[in-house]
Design a protein around this motif. Structure first.
Motif, PDB file in Angstrom:
ATOM      1  N   ALA A   1       0.820  -1.208   0.000  1.00 52.59           N
ATOM      2  CA  ALA A   1       0.000   0.000   0.000  1.00 52.59           C
ATOM      3  C   ALA A   1       0.854   1.258   0.000  1.00 52.59           C
ATOM      4  CB  ALA A   1      -0.930   0.009   1.210  1.00 52.59           C
ATOM      5  N   VAL A   2       0.315   2.310  -0.590  1.00 55.27           N
ATOM      6  CA  VAL A   2       0.873   3.657  -0.497  1.00 55.27           C
ATOM      7  C   VAL A   2      -0.082   4.457   0.373  1.00 55.27           C
ATOM      8  CG1 VAL A   2       1.521   5.731  -1.764  1.00 55.27           C
ATOM      9  CG2 VAL A   2       1.927   3.474  -2.766  1.00 55.27           C
ATOM     10  N   PHE A   3       0.471   5.170   1.361  1.00 52.19           N
ATOM     11  CA  PHE A   3      -0.353   5.822   2.371  1.00 52.19           C
ATOM     12  C   PHE A   3      -0.383   7.337   2.211  1.00 52.19           C
ATOM     13  CE2 PHE A   3       1.110   1.850   4.300  1.00 52.19           C
ATOM     14  CZ  PHE A   3      -0.077   1.322   4.778  1.00 52.19           C
ATOM     15  N   ALA A   4      -1.475   7.932   2.688  1.00 53.48           N
ATOM     16  CA  ALA A   4      -1.628   9.383   2.816  1.00 53.48           C
ATOM     17  C   ALA A   4      -2.417   9.637   4.087  1.00 53.48           C
ATOM     18  CB  ALA A   4      -2.351   9.970   1.611  1.00 53.48           C
ATOM     19  N   GLY A   5      -2.406  10.898   4.543  1.00 51.95           N
ATOM     20  CA  GLY A   5      -3.246  11.262   5.683  1.00 51.95           C
ATOM     21  C   GLY A   5      -2.486  11.442   6.971  1.00 51.95           C
ATOM     22  N   GLY A   6      -3.188  11.216   8.084  1.00 57.54           N
ATOM     23  CA  GLY A   6      -2.639  11.434   9.413  1.00 57.54           C
ATOM     24  C   GLY A   6      -3.736  11.913  10.338  1.00 57.54           C
ATOM     25  N   ASN A   7      -3.459  12.973  11.077  1.00 59.45           N
ATOM     26  CA  ASN A   7      -4.452  13.534  11.983  1.00 59.45           C
ATOM     27  C   ASN A   7      -5.626  14.098  11.178  1.00 59.45           C
ATOM     28  OD1 ASN A   7      -5.478  16.185  13.504  1.00 59.45           O
ATOM     29  ND2 ASN A   7      -4.814  14.684  15.012  1.00 59.45           N
ATOM     30  N   LEU A   8      -6.835  13.660  11.483  1.00 57.77           N
ATOM     31  CA  LEU A   8      -7.996  14.005  10.663  1.00 57.77           C
ATOM     32  C   LEU A   8      -8.242  15.508  10.612  1.00 57.77           C
ATOM     33  CD1 LEU A   8     -10.525  13.399   9.032  1.00 57.77           C
ATOM     34  CD2 LEU A   8     -11.688  12.756  11.153  1.00 57.77           C
ATOM     35  N   ARG A   9      -8.282  16.160  11.764  1.00 55.53           N
ATOM     36  CA  ARG A   9      -8.545  17.609  11.792  1.00 55.53           C
ATOM     37  C   ARG A   9      -7.487  18.368  11.008  1.00 55.53           C
ATOM     38  NH1 ARG A   9      -6.489  21.954  14.655  1.00 55.53           N
ATOM     39  NH2 ARG A   9      -5.116  20.596  15.879  1.00 55.53           N
ATOM     40  N   CYS A  10      -6.242  18.011  11.194  1.00 54.34           N
ATOM     41  CA  CYS A  10      -5.150  18.756  10.571  1.00 54.34           C
ATOM     42  C   CYS A  10      -5.032  18.446   9.088  1.00 54.34           C
ATOM     43  CB  CYS A  10      -3.850  18.458  11.307  1.00 54.34           C
ATOM     44  SG  CYS A  10      -3.916  18.909  13.064  1.00 54.34           S
ATOM     45  N   PHE A  11      -5.227  17.189   8.717  1.00 50.95           N
ATOM     46  CA  PHE A  11      -5.177  16.825   7.303  1.00 50.95           C
ATOM     47  C   PHE A  11      -6.208  17.616   6.506  1.00 50.95           C
ATOM     48  CE2 PHE A  11      -6.468  13.775   3.868  1.00 50.95           C
ATOM     49  CZ  PHE A  11      -5.289  13.842   3.142  1.00 50.95           C
ATOM     50  N   LEU A  12      -7.372  17.836   7.086  1.00 47.96           N
ATOM     51  CA  LEU A  12      -8.434  18.555   6.387  1.00 47.96           C
ATOM     52  C   LEU A  12      -8.110  20.037   6.182  1.00 47.96           C
ATOM     53  CD1 LEU A  12     -11.640  16.901   7.863  1.00 47.96           C
ATOM     54  CD2 LEU A  12     -10.894  16.873   5.469  1.00 47.96           C
ATOM     55  N   LYS A  13      -7.081  20.560   6.840  1.00 44.08           N
ATOM     56  CA  LYS A  13      -6.661  21.941   6.566  1.00 44.08           C
ATOM     57  C   LYS A  13      -6.188  22.104   5.122  1.00 44.08           C
ATOM     58  CE  LYS A  13      -4.968  22.907  11.258  1.00 44.08           C
ATOM     59  NZ  LYS A  13      -3.776  23.338  12.037  1.00 44.08           N
ATOM     60  N   LEU A  14      -5.777  21.002   4.509  1.00 46.43           N
ATOM     61  CA  LEU A  14      -5.270  21.053   3.137  1.00 46.43           C
ATOM     62  C   LEU A  14      -6.388  21.048   2.102  1.00 46.43           C
ATOM     63  CD1 LEU A  14      -2.315  18.510   3.470  1.00 46.43           C
ATOM     64  CD2 LEU A  14      -2.210  21.014   3.571  1.00 46.43           C
ATOM     65  N   ALA A  15      -7.603  20.768   2.511  1.00 49.67           N
ATOM     66  CA  ALA A  15      -8.719  20.687   1.568  1.00 49.67           C
ATOM     67  C   ALA A  15      -8.915  22.019   0.848  1.00 49.67           C
ATOM     68  CB  ALA A  15     -10.000  20.297   2.302  1.00 49.67           C
ATOM     69  N   GLY A  16      -9.067  21.949  -0.469  1.00 47.35           N
ATOM     70  CA  GLY A  16      -9.291  23.154  -1.263  1.00 47.35           C
ATOM     71  C   GLY A  16      -8.058  23.991  -1.510  1.00 47.35           C
ATOM     72  N   THR A  17      -6.883  23.488  -1.131  1.00 46.64           N
ATOM     73  CA  THR A  17      -5.631  24.223  -1.324  1.00 46.64           C
ATOM     74  C   THR A  17      -4.787  23.516  -2.386  1.00 46.64           C
ATOM     75  OG1 THR A  17      -4.214  23.011   0.231  1.00 46.64           O
ATOM     76  CG2 THR A  17      -5.696  24.694   1.168  1.00 46.64           C
ATOM     77  N   PRO A  18      -3.740  24.176  -2.872  1.00 41.84           N
ATOM     78  CA  PRO A  18      -2.848  23.509  -3.840  1.00 41.84           C
ATOM     79  C   PRO A  18      -2.022  22.391  -3.223  1.00 41.84           C
ATOM     80  CG  PRO A  18      -2.590  25.913  -3.903  1.00 41.84           C
ATOM     81  CD  PRO A  18      -3.387  25.590  -2.686  1.00 41.84           C
ATOM     82  N   TYR A  19      -2.118  22.203  -1.906  1.00 43.14           N
ATOM     83  CA  TYR A  19      -1.274  21.250  -1.199  1.00 43.14           C
ATOM     84  C   TYR A  19      -1.996  19.939  -0.899  1.00 43.14           C
ATOM     85  CZ  TYR A  19       0.566  25.917  -0.491  1.00 43.14           C
ATOM     86  OH  TYR A  19       0.986  27.212  -0.695  1.00 43.14           O
ATOM     87  N   TRP A  20      -3.249  19.834  -1.342  1.00 41.97           N
ATOM     88  CA  TRP A  20      -4.016  18.606  -1.110  1.00 41.97           C
ATOM     89  C   TRP A  20      -3.377  17.461  -1.901  1.00 41.97           C
ATOM     90  CZ3 TRP A  20      -7.490  16.875   2.189  1.00 41.97           C
ATOM     91  CH2 TRP A  20      -8.317  15.785   1.863  1.00 41.97           C
ATOM     92  N   PRO A  21      -3.110  16.310  -1.269  1.00 44.06           N
ATOM     93  CA  PRO A  21      -2.409  15.231  -1.980  1.00 44.06           C
ATOM     94  C   PRO A  21      -3.335  14.440  -2.898  1.00 44.06           C
ATOM     95  CG  PRO A  21      -2.904  14.554   0.253  1.00 44.06           C
ATOM     96  CD  PRO A  21      -3.332  15.999   0.153  1.00 44.06           C
ATOM     97  N   GLU A  22      -2.733  13.789  -3.863  1.00 47.01           N
ATOM     98  CA  GLU A  22      -3.446  12.850  -4.716  1.00 47.01           C
ATOM     99  C   GLU A  22      -3.768  11.601  -3.893  1.00 47.01           C
ATOM    100  OE1 GLU A  22      -5.432  10.953  -7.112  1.00 47.01           O
ATOM    101  OE2 GLU A  22      -4.571  12.755  -8.046  1.00 47.01           O
ATOM    102  N   LEU A  23      -5.038  11.195  -3.880  1.00 45.96           N
ATOM    103  CA  LEU A  23      -5.458  10.073  -3.038  1.00 45.96           C
ATOM    104  C   LEU A  23      -5.795   8.814  -3.829  1.00 45.96           C
ATOM    105  CD1 LEU A  23      -7.732  11.886  -0.425  1.00 45.96           C
ATOM    106  CD2 LEU A  23      -5.335  11.230  -0.198  1.00 45.96           C
ATOM    107  N   GLU A  24      -5.766   8.895  -5.139  1.00 46.61           N
ATOM    108  CA  GLU A  24      -6.175   7.749  -5.936  1.00 46.61           C
ATOM    109  C   GLU A  24      -5.307   6.528  -5.635  1.00 46.61           C
ATOM    110  OE1 GLU A  24      -7.266   6.595 -10.559  1.00 46.61           O
ATOM    111  OE2 GLU A  24      -6.394   8.550 -10.078  1.00 46.61           O
ATOM    112  N   ASN A  25      -5.974   5.422  -5.313  1.00 49.08           N
ATOM    113  CA  ASN A  25      -5.330   4.129  -5.039  1.00 49.08           C
ATOM    114  C   ASN A  25      -4.412   4.159  -3.818  1.00 49.08           C
ATOM    115  OD1 ASN A  25      -6.575   2.866  -7.264  1.00 49.08           O
ATOM    116  ND2 ASN A  25      -5.010   3.709  -8.632  1.00 49.08           N
TER     117      ASN A  25
END
Length: 284
Positions: free
Chosen positions: A176-200
């Protein structure tokens, strides 16, 4: 991964460490630990602690500049962020991702620094590590020394040993390839240019604070962002406040509901979270 004599950079990209004897001793003990067990030197950032005059975290541009200096320093082979809190996303507009990409090295961070771990990986492709380096001098020191040595030797943590939810096969996580971490903090990236690619990718979620309602709201936001249509699985770590409130089973039921609707597996692990037995896990 690294050789004896290499250096590790210490920094605080989120809230600066407090200027007290306990914080300074933790930093000193961690430096001694890296030297004694791994032969590694330490480079201390000048934004590691709160400003001694103002007792405030150093300005975002200063923290970003200090981080870039560690990337530019050829003797520094990895960066350990010792901070947490709320302020990590302040530095993102000040980072030169081109410079970081030209000087690739892993960034280790946890909690609020899920922001930096994921943003740098998203913008540069560099594999980072979700990990709190301070646990190396915690009451689980021996356990963590082995965990970090395994990472050095590319012996990955046994995520295939996690508890399976809904009959999903945990063995599918082996590559597996992983992304994420702390839920509240990870969501700070939503809607920004820094949001990671999550596919697969397998999305990791954990939290220290945050009650059932707040964390369930975070899951709803992930769905509305389209994340659950892209991921290949969900790895649920510790949710400390939810567990204190006796609502972990209810929260896991919400996770299973999203998994059923979107067709991805869900796993559970005790080794990702805010306690001293949380293992390092590669992001990207």
């Amino acid at each position: 991964m690294w050789q004896s004599g290499d250096a590790i950079g210490f920094i605080s990209c989120s809230n600066g460490l407090t200027n007290n004897d306990r914080s300074r001793e933790i930093v000193a003990a961690l430096s001694r630990k890296l030297k004694a067990c791994f032969g590694l030197e330490t480079v201390m950032s000048d934004v590691l602690f709160l400003n001694e005059v103002t007792q405030q975290t150093e300005a975002p541009a200063s923290r970003a500049g200090a981080l870039l200096s560690l990337y530019s320093n050829a003797s520094v082979k990895a960066i350990f962020d010792l901070s947490g809190g709320d302020l990590a996303n302040e530095i993102l507009p000040y980072l030169d991702f081109g410079l970081i990409q030209k000087n690739p090295k892993p960034y280790f961070g946890y909690s609020d620094n899920s922001v930096i771990v994921n943003a740098i990986q998203a913008k540069t492709g560099i594999q980072n590590v979700l990990y709190n380096p301070k646990v190396l001098v915690s009451r689980e020191e021996a356990f963590q020394t082995l965990a970090l040595r395994d990472l050095f030797n590319s012996n990955e943590a046994d995520w295939a040993g996690v508890f399976e939810l809904g009959g999903n096969r945990a063995a599918t996580q082996s590559s597996a390839v992983f992304a994420g971490g702390n839920l509240r903090c990870f969501l700070k990236l939503a809607g920004t240019p820094y949001w990671p690619e999550l596919e697969n990718k397998v999305l990791i979620l954990e939290s220290a604070g945050g009650r059932y309602e707040a964390m369930s709201s975070g899951l709803a936001q992930l769905e509305q962002l389209g994340a659950f249509d892209e991921i290949s699985g969900l790895l649920i770590g510790q949710f400390t406040q939810i567990e204190k409130d006796g609502k972990r089973a209810a929260f896991l039921a919400v996770c299973r509901d999203y998994a059923s609707r979107h067709g991805f597996p869900v796993w559970e692990t005790a080794f990702i979270g805010h306690d001293d037995r949380s293992k390092p896990i590669r992001i990207g």
